[in-house]
Design an enzyme around this catalytic site. Sequence first.
Site: not given
Ligand code: UDP
Length: 373
Positions: A171, A175, A247, A277, A298, A346, A348
């Site tokens: 996901r 870059r 979760r 976060r 969170e 999951y 979007d």
């Molecule tokens: N992730 C991470 N560090 C970060 C942000 C995301 O390791 O700072 C990992 C984490 O396992 C997360 C996944 O990348 O579940 C997907 O991130 P995304 O931002 O898409 O999270 P979501 O929208 O699923 O909360």
Amino acid sequence: MHILLVGAGLSGAVIGRKLAEAGHTCRIIDARDHIGGNCYTERDAESGVMVHVYGPHIFHTDDEEVWRYVNDFTQFMPYQNRVKSTTQGAVYSLPVNLLTINQFFDKTMNPAEAKDFIADQADTSITDPQTFEEQALRFVGRDLYEAFFKGYTEKQWGCSPTELPASILKRLPVRFNYDDNYFFHKFQGMPREGYTPMIEAILDHPNITVELSTLFTPDMAANADHIFWSGALDGYFDYRLGRLGYRTLDFERFTYDGDYQGCAVMNYGDRDVPFTRITEHKHFAPWENHEGSVCYREFSRSAEPEDIPYYPIRLVEEKALLEEYISLAEETPAVTFVGRLGTYRYLDMDVTIREALDTADMFLGTVEQGGMM
Ligand code: UDP
């Protein structure tokens, strides 16, 4: 036809609207005392800040029809998600980009140099990454993995990244330029007045009635020609084969007089910080001005039966159970299972709407041919 839709979130609202427009009577029930499911937003009475009550929702899509659809119901404002991460005593830009790489390694590399540099960090002995950890080691190397992904992921998923599929990390992009826009999608935005009025507008049709604080009871099924179920898939079957794992999130809400962190989303990569976060909600509406601030710390944990489910876990164990529930669902033609909980994926928001539109079209097509009950 009389249609019962269980759940007044995005799926229920979008399907209900389409069927209502086609002349069917839609009764939408929801166990909660508000519409919108986890997209629900409301203004904080004191500060006036629009709060994403169940955590931040940022709308992003490449699907032009879906983008037009949501814009038909509410005004969207331009919004780009820019995330920061605090880890190992410093603040970095996410997703991992050239600024992150240069700052983290204390370098001044250009894109080509950074690409070579990261390729040197990568573990090329991993040819076909299967797990989250393998994917990270293969594409970003150990140092970035440990700073940005390992601790965060352990907190988010409650297990080792060696037990998670590589798809979760896919996901997130890496870059080799300074683009820090979290999403690639062509259309991104935030509804000016939050998601609640948007969903209210979708539900606002003479053929739709909405009943809140209303649990599904089997007698309701008797009065319906068809049911759309956006509650938990296993819940429909009374968890008879066991529970699909989720979760859940705990939000520690706090207010602040001023600007708490200067951005909407600050991730915490270190394992010894217990939360994943902090979100500061006024920054999700940068076109508004508020003195006060509302923030959420969170925390992620395994959901108990009474908790609100957020992320389907989908490890090997859950996948086997899911297959069994999908078979049960297929044997239940009077019910269509939809949305994040109904399909245990999951999703979007844009995908949820796309699937809801398609599901409604398919249903209408089948009804026209005299098929579906
Ligand atoms: N992730 C991470 N560090 C970060 C942000 C995301 O390791 O700072 C990992 C984490 O396992 C997360 C996944 O990348 O579940 C997907 O991130 P995304 O931002 O898409 O999270 P979501 O929208 O699923 O909360």
